[in-house]
Scaffold this active site. Structure first.
Site, PDB file in Angstrom:
ATOM      1  N   LYS A 265       0.794  -1.367  -0.107  1.00 36.67           N
ATOM      2  CA  LYS A 265      -0.049  -0.081  -0.026  1.00 36.67           C
ATOM      3  C   LYS A 265       1.036   1.254  -0.019  1.00 36.67           C
ATOM      4  O   LYS A 265       1.774   1.376   0.797  1.00 36.67           O
ATOM      5  CB  LYS A 265      -0.956  -0.112   1.396  1.00 36.67           C
ATOM      6  CG  LYS A 265      -1.733   1.265   1.318  1.00 36.67           C
ATOM      7  CD  LYS A 265      -2.738   1.031   2.588  1.00 36.67           C
ATOM      8  CE  LYS A 265      -3.266   2.394   3.061  1.00 36.67           C
ATOM      9  NZ  LYS A 265      -3.861   2.361   4.521  1.00 36.67           N
ATOM     10  N   ASP A 270      -2.596  10.408   3.782  1.00 34.67           N
ATOM     11  CA  ASP A 270      -4.049   9.884   4.139  1.00 34.67           C
ATOM     12  C   ASP A 270      -4.475  11.162   5.063  1.00 34.67           C
ATOM     13  O   ASP A 270      -4.697  10.852   6.256  1.00 34.67           O
ATOM     14  CB  ASP A 270      -3.962   8.615   4.618  1.00 34.67           C
ATOM     15  CG  ASP A 270      -5.498   7.975   4.863  1.00 34.67           C
ATOM     16  OD1 ASP A 270      -6.534   8.848   4.029  1.00 34.67           O
ATOM     17  OD2 ASP A 270      -5.854   6.954   5.418  1.00 34.67           O
ATOM     18  N   LYS A 277     -10.521  12.401   8.435  1.00 36.84           N
ATOM     19  CA  LYS A 277      -9.887  12.281   9.869  1.00 36.84           C
ATOM     20  C   LYS A 277      -9.843  13.330  10.725  1.00 36.84           C
ATOM     21  O   LYS A 277      -9.867  14.392  10.344  1.00 36.84           O
ATOM     22  CB  LYS A 277      -8.274  11.630   9.820  1.00 36.84           C
ATOM     23  CG  LYS A 277      -8.092  10.499   8.834  1.00 36.84           C
ATOM     24  CD  LYS A 277      -6.788   9.706   8.890  1.00 36.84           C
ATOM     25  CE  LYS A 277      -6.545   8.817   8.042  1.00 36.84           C
ATOM     26  NZ  LYS A 277      -7.012   7.637   8.823  1.00 36.84           N
ATOM     27  N   ASP A 288       1.429   6.164   5.561  1.00 35.82           N
ATOM     28  CA  ASP A 288       0.670   5.434   5.059  1.00 35.82           C
ATOM     29  C   ASP A 288       1.031   4.315   4.108  1.00 35.82           C
ATOM     30  O   ASP A 288       0.369   3.951   3.231  1.00 35.82           O
ATOM     31  CB  ASP A 288      -0.846   5.975   4.715  1.00 35.82           C
ATOM     32  CG  ASP A 288      -2.016   5.125   5.229  1.00 35.82           C
ATOM     33  OD1 ASP A 288      -1.890   3.935   5.693  1.00 35.82           O
ATOM     34  OD2 ASP A 288      -3.140   5.355   4.674  1.00 35.82           O
ATOM     35  N   ASP A 347     -12.321   6.891   3.979  1.00 34.51           N
ATOM     36  CA  ASP A 347     -10.994   6.529   4.988  1.00 34.51           C
ATOM     37  C   ASP A 347     -10.772   5.072   4.996  1.00 34.51           C
ATOM     38  O   ASP A 347      -9.996   4.752   5.608  1.00 34.51           O
ATOM     39  CB  ASP A 347     -11.349   7.217   6.120  1.00 34.51           C
ATOM     40  CG  ASP A 347     -10.156   7.082   7.134  1.00 34.51           C
ATOM     41  OD1 ASP A 347      -8.847   7.323   6.464  1.00 34.51           O
ATOM     42  OD2 ASP A 347     -10.024   7.392   8.150  1.00 34.51           O
ATOM     43  N   GLU A 349      -9.670   3.714   1.908  1.00 33.93           N
ATOM     44  CA  GLU A 349      -9.091   3.661   0.667  1.00 33.93           C
ATOM     45  C   GLU A 349      -7.823   2.852   0.453  1.00 33.93           C
ATOM     46  O   GLU A 349      -7.593   2.434  -0.587  1.00 33.93           O
ATOM     47  CB  GLU A 349      -8.528   5.327   0.514  1.00 33.93           C
ATOM     48  CG  GLU A 349      -7.244   5.435   0.929  1.00 33.93           C
ATOM     49  CD  GLU A 349      -6.681   5.336   2.362  1.00 33.93           C
ATOM     50  OE1 GLU A 349      -5.772   5.068   3.080  1.00 33.93           O
ATOM     51  OE2 GLU A 349      -7.826   5.639   3.123  1.00 33.93           O
ATOM     52  N   ARG A 351      -7.551  -0.492   1.170  1.00 34.10           N
ATOM     53  CA  ARG A 351      -8.355  -1.795   0.367  1.00 34.10           C
ATOM     54  C   ARG A 351      -8.471  -1.482  -0.933  1.00 34.10           C
ATOM     55  O   ARG A 351      -8.634  -2.682  -1.574  1.00 34.10           O
ATOM     56  CB  ARG A 351      -9.162  -2.349   1.490  1.00 34.10           C
ATOM     57  CG  ARG A 351     -10.390  -1.477   1.713  1.00 34.10           C
ATOM     58  CD  ARG A 351     -11.368  -1.860   2.746  1.00 34.10           C
ATOM     59  NE  ARG A 351     -10.821  -1.408   4.033  1.00 34.10           N
ATOM     60  CZ  ARG A 351     -11.259  -1.851   5.196  1.00 34.10           C
ATOM     61  NH1 ARG A 351     -12.391  -2.212   5.445  1.00 34.10           N
ATOM     62  NH2 ARG A 351     -10.568  -1.274   6.257  1.00 34.10           N
TER      63      ARG A 351
END
Length: 496
Positions: A265, A270, A277, A288, A347, A349, A351
């Site tokens: 990933k 993020d 968030k 991230d 949030d 994202e 996956r």
């Protein structure tokens, strides 16, 4: 830091500092420390007998030798109880000794390596060098004030007494350096600010490594990914003005070796997107992309160690930001697999971009797929920041990862991946949703990803906890840890 090997005996070698290790008393001294003790007329034995140095794990005491033997100083570092000794404690002791030396301002030291029990000079050298280098890591690229106060060790000399020992030490040194350099790479990428480590910069770094090491590389732009049908990756990428990059790095292409796909990933920042968030700790969301950093670093190690495998590293890289072009809760996305996903939270994202990356990996017909992702806060709640959440669809592959974990000290813990959990993801409008309820969050994320690995042996590593830490550990400083690199490298080295 320059590390070299020379032939010599510890008690006869002139140097700024001689590093020695001892088990906790009342264990008798053995090996190089015993020879030094005899030359020092029993000084170390007396220290331990009187309790002034006990040999407790990570205990360190510095002494001036006063001309008793050629070394100007001697640093004694404890290994703890002999019956509990393993390579993880050895790495930790090496790091603690290195930190002590670095903090003291000493620029050069010597360490004699001798076979111990069933551990060869090669194993001891590799783990010593790994622990030392990872322990003295510093991220100070952006510091401009008082740079003259930054302390670094300039030279390390590893001593062997015989030619065959020197050969084994040399092999261990080479491997330890290659692995440590790769962990440094991953740490630097994770620690780097998101305005510097963008998807473009990540792609450029991958291109640089590919060129230096003769690997194949392909970097797909967002438009190309969209034309291929990567609806999930593209939806996330369109929210940012920084162009997303879908990076594919390939090692040993067309040589007939077993193919293993590594998927990481690569969310370089993020914010949570429209489902934004809280502001607290949002600065940490530069980490991230830890999964992509680990994959890139692992490919570098594999090439330098010339592992007999065909590896495909897939790193979907983008930011996740709110904007007029950002995807929204309620959107339905068509993934590269053809399956559709209803977006409940933007949030979740990671996956989404991984779903297209996993599907893309199937075209290489891999024997196994391993993905790494800072996927869920739920995994941190469950396991803390010491442990990687481990999920998978094949027992033998899961065991391989667990064996690599036991060798490297990068801890993993299995979590369930039962079909019943898919009930949480059912959607009235699409094939499934991208999140479920608050229950079983780490498992729900893994169940989602499992729908894109099909029947290929696959493991998902949720590294959300240990990817970046607040409190340092023996050879892991605060900040980005480079977690997953040593675990993957060991897994690949053991592949048969």
């Amino acid at each position: 830091m320059d590390i070299k090997i020379e032939k010599g005996r510890a008690e006869k070698y002139p140097c700024e500092l001689l590093l020695l290790f001892s088990f906790e008393s009342p264990e008798r001294l053995e090996g190089p420390i015993q020879s030094v003790d005899m030359e020092w007329k029993g000084f170390i034995s007396t220290l331990m007998k009187e309790g002034d140095f006990k040999g407790e794990l990570f205990e360190s005491r510095l002494f001036y030798t006063q001309g008793a033997f050629p070394a100007k100083r001697a640093l004694l570092t404890g290994l703890g109880k002999k019956g509990e000794f393993d390579l993880e404690k050895w790495r930790g002791a090496a790091s603690k000794a290195g930190q002590f030396i670095q903090d003291s301002g000493v620029k050069q030291f010597v360490f004699p390596i001798k076979k111990f029990d069933s551990l060869s000079e090669m194993e001891l050298a590799e783990s010593f060098v790994t622990g030392l280098l990872l322990g003295v890591y510093q991220f100070n690229e952006f510091k401009t004030l008082e740079r003259d106060k930054i302390k670094e060790i300039g030279e390390v000399i590893l001593l062997g007494e015989k030619d065959e020992e020197i050969k084994l030490i040399g092999d261990g040194l080479k491997t330890g350096q290659i692995i440590s350099e790769a962990v440094y790479l991953a740490r630097d990428l994770v620690n780097g600010p998101s305005n510097q480590v963008t998807p473009t910069v990540l792609a450029e770094k991958a291109q640089q490594i590919a060129k230096e090491l003769g690997m194949e590389i392909q970097v797909l732009e967002v438009g190309q990914a969209e034309a291929m049908g990567m609806g999930a990756f593209v939806a996330v990428a369109k929210g940012s003005q920084e162009p997303g990059k879908f990076i594919v790095l390939e090692y040993n292409k067309g040589k007939g070796w077993d193919t293993i796909a590594l998927v990481g990933k690569g969310i370089t920042f993020d914010s949570g997107g429209i489902s934004i968030k809280p502001s607290e700790n949002m600065d940490r969301m530069k980490d991230d992309m830890s999964g992509a950093a680990a994959v890139l670093a692992t490919l570098q190690v594999a090439s330098k160690l010339q592992l007999p495998l065909h590896l495909v590293g897939i790193m979907p890289a983008t930011e996740n930001l709110p904007s007029g072009k950002a995807y929204k809760p309620g959107d339905i996305l068509k993934t590269l697999s053809g399956q559709t996903v209803e977006v409940i939270s933007t949030d979740a994202e990671g996956r989404l971009i991984l779903s297209d990356a996993l599907t893309y990996s199937l075209r290489y017909q891999p024997k196994a797929i391993i993905d790494l992702a800072t996927l869920t806060g739920a995994c941190v709640i469950a396991l803390g920041d010491y442990v990687i959440g481990l999920f998978g669809n094949e027992e033998s592959l899961l065991k391989r990862i667990e064996e690599a974990s036991s060798k490297t000290g990068e801890k993993v813990w299995r979590l369930p991946l039962w079909d019943e959990y898919f009930e949480y993801l059912k959607s009235d409008a699409a094939d499934f949703r991208n999140v479920g309820t608050r229950a079983a969050g780490a498992t729900i994320g893994a169940i989602f990803l499992s729908k894109f690995a099909e029947k290929v042996p696959w493991v998902h590593l949720d590294i959300a906890g240990p990817a970046s830490i607040e409190k340092e550990r023996p050879y892991i400083p605060r900040g980005g840890t480079g977690v997953g690199v040593r675990l993957l490298v060991q897994f690949l080295r053991d592949w048969k």
